[in-house]
Design a protein around this motif. Structure first.
Motif, PDB file in Angstrom:
ATOM      1  N   MET B   1       0.818  -1.192  -0.119  1.00  0.00           N
ATOM      2  CA  MET B   1       0.079   0.161  -0.114  1.00  0.00           C
ATOM      3  C   MET B   1       0.978   1.282  -0.158  1.00  0.00           C
ATOM      4  O   MET B   1       1.858   1.564   0.915  1.00  0.00           O
ATOM      5  CB  MET B   1      -0.919   0.059   1.255  1.00  0.00           C
ATOM      6  N   SER B   4      -0.613   7.641   1.432  1.00  0.00           N
ATOM      7  CA  SER B   4      -1.315   8.521   0.657  1.00  0.00           C
ATOM      8  C   SER B   4      -1.818   9.587   1.609  1.00  0.00           C
ATOM      9  O   SER B   4      -2.480   9.152   2.636  1.00  0.00           O
ATOM     10  CB  SER B   4      -2.504   8.086  -0.447  1.00  0.00           C
ATOM     11  N   LEU B   7      -6.687  11.616   1.773  1.00  0.00           N
ATOM     12  CA  LEU B   7      -7.876  11.556   2.438  1.00  0.00           C
ATOM     13  C   LEU B   7      -7.775  12.390   3.665  1.00  0.00           C
ATOM     14  O   LEU B   7      -8.997  12.552   4.375  1.00  0.00           O
ATOM     15  CB  LEU B   7      -8.552   9.994   2.490  1.00  0.00           C
ATOM     16  N   LYS B   8      -6.771  12.845   3.902  1.00  0.00           N
ATOM     17  CA  LYS B   8      -6.599  13.983   5.010  1.00  0.00           C
ATOM     18  C   LYS B   8      -7.173  15.311   4.576  1.00  0.00           C
ATOM     19  O   LYS B   8      -6.642  16.333   4.691  1.00  0.00           O
ATOM     20  CB  LYS B   8      -5.267  13.939   5.411  1.00  0.00           C
ATOM     21  N   THR B   9      -8.382  15.071   4.133  1.00  0.00           N
ATOM     22  CA  THR B   9      -9.251  16.191   3.481  1.00  0.00           C
ATOM     23  C   THR B   9     -10.629  16.164   4.046  1.00  0.00           C
ATOM     24  O   THR B   9     -11.364  15.012   4.293  1.00  0.00           O
ATOM     25  CB  THR B   9      -9.009  15.805   2.083  1.00  0.00           C
ATOM     26  N   ASP B  10     -11.227  17.400   4.094  1.00  0.00           N
ATOM     27  CA  ASP B  10     -12.702  17.416   4.488  1.00  0.00           C
ATOM     28  C   ASP B  10     -13.430  17.012   3.304  1.00  0.00           C
ATOM     29  O   ASP B  10     -13.088  17.466   2.190  1.00  0.00           O
ATOM     30  CB  ASP B  10     -13.063  18.892   4.896  1.00  0.00           C
ATOM     31  N   ARG B  11     -14.623  16.364   3.669  1.00  0.00           N
ATOM     32  CA  ARG B  11     -15.485  15.908   2.659  1.00  0.00           C
ATOM     33  C   ARG B  11     -15.863  16.960   1.590  1.00  0.00           C
ATOM     34  O   ARG B  11     -15.949  16.747   0.572  1.00  0.00           O
ATOM     35  CB  ARG B  11     -16.488  15.175   3.270  1.00  0.00           C
ATOM     36  N   TYR B  12     -16.253  18.351   1.964  1.00  0.00           N
ATOM     37  CA  TYR B  12     -16.610  19.158   1.177  1.00  0.00           C
ATOM     38  C   TYR B  12     -15.667  19.709   0.111  1.00  0.00           C
ATOM     39  O   TYR B  12     -16.242  20.225  -0.746  1.00  0.00           O
ATOM     40  CB  TYR B  12     -17.430  20.178   1.928  1.00  0.00           C
ATOM     41  N   THR B  15     -16.679  17.361  -2.480  1.00  0.00           N
ATOM     42  CA  THR B  15     -18.120  17.515  -3.060  1.00  0.00           C
ATOM     43  C   THR B  15     -18.145  18.759  -3.800  1.00  0.00           C
ATOM     44  O   THR B  15     -18.951  18.679  -4.869  1.00  0.00           O
ATOM     45  CB  THR B  15     -18.827  17.959  -1.744  1.00  0.00           C
ATOM     46  N   GLU B  67      -7.989   4.375  -1.787  1.00  0.00           N
ATOM     47  CA  GLU B  67      -8.577   5.714  -1.367  1.00  0.00           C
ATOM     48  C   GLU B  67      -9.840   5.805  -2.303  1.00  0.00           C
ATOM     49  O   GLU B  67     -10.843   6.218  -1.824  1.00  0.00           O
ATOM     50  CB  GLU B  67      -7.511   7.051  -1.901  1.00  0.00           C
ATOM     51  N   TYR B  70     -12.562   3.565  -1.200  1.00  0.00           N
ATOM     52  CA  TYR B  70     -13.308   4.051   0.066  1.00  0.00           C
ATOM     53  C   TYR B  70     -14.271   5.230  -0.511  1.00  0.00           C
ATOM     54  O   TYR B  70     -15.503   5.159  -0.009  1.00  0.00           O
ATOM     55  CB  TYR B  70     -12.522   4.762   1.074  1.00  0.00           C
ATOM     56  N   LEU B  71     -13.805   5.964  -1.159  1.00  0.00           N
ATOM     57  CA  LEU B  71     -14.922   7.027  -1.680  1.00  0.00           C
ATOM     58  C   LEU B  71     -16.101   6.570  -2.542  1.00  0.00           C
ATOM     59  O   LEU B  71     -17.150   7.068  -2.473  1.00  0.00           O
ATOM     60  CB  LEU B  71     -13.896   7.934  -2.455  1.00  0.00           C
ATOM     61  N   VAL B  76     -19.087   9.031  -1.489  1.00  0.00           N
ATOM     62  CA  VAL B  76     -18.761  10.382  -1.195  1.00  0.00           C
ATOM     63  C   VAL B  76     -18.880  11.236  -2.587  1.00  0.00           C
ATOM     64  O   VAL B  76     -19.437  12.520  -2.495  1.00  0.00           O
ATOM     65  CB  VAL B  76     -17.245  10.312  -0.743  1.00  0.00           C
TER      66      VAL B  76
END
Lengths: 441, 441
Positions: B1, B4, B7-12, B15, B67, B70-71, B76
């Motif tokens: 793996m 990365s 993903l240390k990122t806010d979902r918005y 979006t 990543e 997961y999304l 997401v």
């Protein structure tokens, strides 16, 4: 390169190990205890968090080629110690409070038993994880109590270091938050994630109306529109004109929230959008949430204050040697004697004493003789607080991963019900229940 | 793996990206700016830290298979956005303040230029790193000023989450600390490490004398003995009796330090150990360090207060869209308009204006027309504050790793010399120099 947590350690752990290997004390059976002398900030209870994370990090606590090379090149320890570390894995036993459990001054949150060599090197990692995660969980639990039934989301990643942000999202979830903005926390711990748009979204477009139309086009009318980039009243009007009265929600990120929330609710209702929810996200902490209890707010988003422990970013837990075997094989209770930093030696078992389901005291049974505590996880009227996490080196996986996180949250919400009503107040005070030490017979 | 950071990122962020890909605004050239509206805690200056770490994390900002899975599984974003993310790498340009540089309200600490799609997704990671590391560095610099020529070591790992502890050690080093207890920081950033023994070492032995003998046997008489496990006076007497007058140092971790340090110095001198150094480590912060200036202390070890930013664990930096191209290709300055959270639109260049080597103002040249700022890194009497870190996706490696960390520390110590004397006081006040906005011609 295999991930290793082994160097997340203060140098003096390894220096002590070197000296102990040399004088033979490295093999002495020891009991270390992780506890706090006080609750930070006049909090009435603490919330244990981080245990599941710590156990996963313990699996990676190995000195591989890269770690050993650094220790050799930087001349941290001698060759004998390097050979010892190369073979190191924790073979001792760790018991402690379930994740999500409450704690009070003197609660034996974690008890690490093993040889000095086995146990001393875990000090820094155990404290790092539990002090941070417990500080966040303690603040988050107070916010969750203040929010009552209203949903509460953690969105403070930008105000915490990149990896702590993920840990903070987990700790907040355990303490009652329902969701996080942090996608890595979603992936790693299975926490629900949330979020729709920032001010940049509106500013990117030629008008707020363009921005709202595009967002609804992409995300549907159930989305939440951020209405305070320019003028809130105009923003709300535009939002409903564009989305219709079926708009999912509006978010307000500035202003005097009790006044603004009331005005927005009235405006929304006047426009017929009676089902459109109001989320507020501006500089909230437990006090601001409590002050909004009577306001028409439907959901809270909390950033800075939760990820920084609302003024107390670290718990004050310490990791102390409390008992060891002497040269004759007998157990000896030990403790630092300095007036301002005294602690209580001896191995301990802990029970929450309940009456009619309400917590009365944290009763800590202390043993000098030691062995008699081995199996004593019963006490009249008390709920035993410690469980075994690691048994002679075997890590119980049930506290880790998604399942462990969900279990910790459920445990927290359950045991919080045992707190006396006075524990739920936000003002500074003494711990909600006293810690009572009892000598083992 | 593959590691990365994506993903240390806010979902918005994602979006918004989804919505922008759909309405075509994703391709709009944008300028985002990372800055603060105020200095936390009445501090007189801030210290930029984290840039080197951020650039290394930017190299790992890739959406790989895990990543994307997961999304997709967590629903997401939509399929088109997943395809975009799979190909994502930052292709824009990042300029900003050198690591170790001072900052003030409005300083354009980092300027990120690229398409909306390129730049918006970096918000959370950039803020996480810079807010945390700058908060630590700002507190650490004040401590370093208070300590003067005396060595200062960071030893707070146990009071910060496991990964932040490593970052905190780095930030403190950049701001003037000379060493850390954290071995991972030693390995990763080349920071000198220190530490000898804890109270557990003394408690492990049958007597303090046994413990001291064993430590000296292993580590030599140049070591530092911790003398406050039981009685400090007796501890010092034992230390010198065992080690001789050539003992390297004693460490004191409790008590009223000015009184205790004076007594220990007198005792050591009386015993003939005039060269034995005194290190103090008990709950120090910048104020306690300053209060010890006249005491016979040789070195300081700081824990909790430095890793938690001495009351301000996060800087209040924000990441805002300040300019973008319109549909016609012309540049437009943009800014949020709310009364309590207003900011200044437009692209900026920044200069520290000096007179006789002393800082007079933070001069920020603002451009609406935009292009004319492209090469304008000169200003009369001013030192240009921004450098290019990423040029059309190419990351300049000179800020990263050991070399970048050492360079940041040197830069900090150099530019700190430019501060007016009033900036060095520890009390709450206004920023040491004013921020002056100038419109570009």
């Amino acid at each position: 390169m295999t991930p290793s947590s082994a160097l997340k350690t203060d140098r003096y752990e390894l220096t002590m190990l070197e000296a102990a290997l040399r004088d033979g004390t490295a093999a002495r059976p020891c009991v270390f205890e992780l506890f706090t002398r006080r609750l930070s900030g006049g909090r009435r209870f603490g919330v244990v968090a981080g245990t599941g994370r710590l156990l996963s990090l313990l699996r990676e606590f190995r000195f591989g080629e890269e770690e050993l090379r650094y220790l050799r090149d930087a001349d941290v320890v001698d060759a004998a110690t390097l050979r010892h570390l190369e073979a190191y894995r924790f073979r001792g036993t760790i018991r402690g409070y379930r994740e999500g459990e409450l704690y009070f001054p003197g609660s034996p949150v974690l008890t690490v038993e093993g040889t000095f060599a086995d146990a001393v090197v875990l000090e820094t990692l155990a404290l790092s994880v539990l002090n941070h995660d417990s500080a966040i969980a303690t603040a988050a639990s107070r916010m969750s109590i203040a929010a009552g039934e209203r949903p509460l989301a953690e969105m403070g990643s930008r105000r915490a270091a990149d990896d702590s942000a993920v840990a903070a999202a987990r700790a907040a979830f355990i303490a009652g938050f329902g969701a996080t903005s942090n996608l890595e926390a979603g992936r790693r711990w299975g926490i629900p994630t949330m979020g729709t748009a920032a001010h940049a979204w509106t500013l990117l477009h030629d008008s707020e109306e363009d921005a709202f139309r595009a967002q609804i086009e992409a995300l549907g009318t159930g989305t939440t529109l951020l209405v305070d980039t320019y003028d809130i009243r105009a923003g709300v009007e535009t939002a409903i004109r564009v989305a219709g009265t079926g708009l999912g929600g509006v978010r307000i990120d500035s202003g005097d929230l009790p006044i603004v929330a009331a005005a927005v609710r009235e405006q929304l209702d006047g426009l017929g959008a009676t089902g459109t929810r109001i989320t507020v996200t501006s500089d909230l902490d437990e006090y601001a949430i409590a002050a909004l209890a009577a306001s028409p707010v439907d959901a809270y988003g909390v950033g800075t204050s939760v990820v920084t422990g609302s003024g107390y970013p670290t718990a004050s837990m310490i990791y102390k040697l409390v008992a060891r075997q002497g040269a004759d094989g007998g157990w000896i209770s030990v403790a630092k004697a300095s007036a301002d930093k005294a602690s209580k030696g001896g191995r301990k078992a802990a029970f929450r004493i309940l009456a009619d389901g309400v917590a009365q005291s944290e009763t800590v049974v202390v043993s000098d003789g030691f062995e008699e505590l081995g199996g004593s996880q019963e006490h009249p009227g008390g709920r035993a607080l410690q469980v075994v996490f690691v048994d002679h080196g075997e890590i119980d996986a049930s506290s880790e991963g998604h399942a462990g996180t969900v279990a910790a949250r459920a445990h927290h919400l359950r045991v919080r019900e045992e707190l006396p009503v006075r524990a739920l107040a936000l003002s500074r005070s003494d711990p909600a229940i006293p810690t009572v030490y009892v000598d083992a017979e």
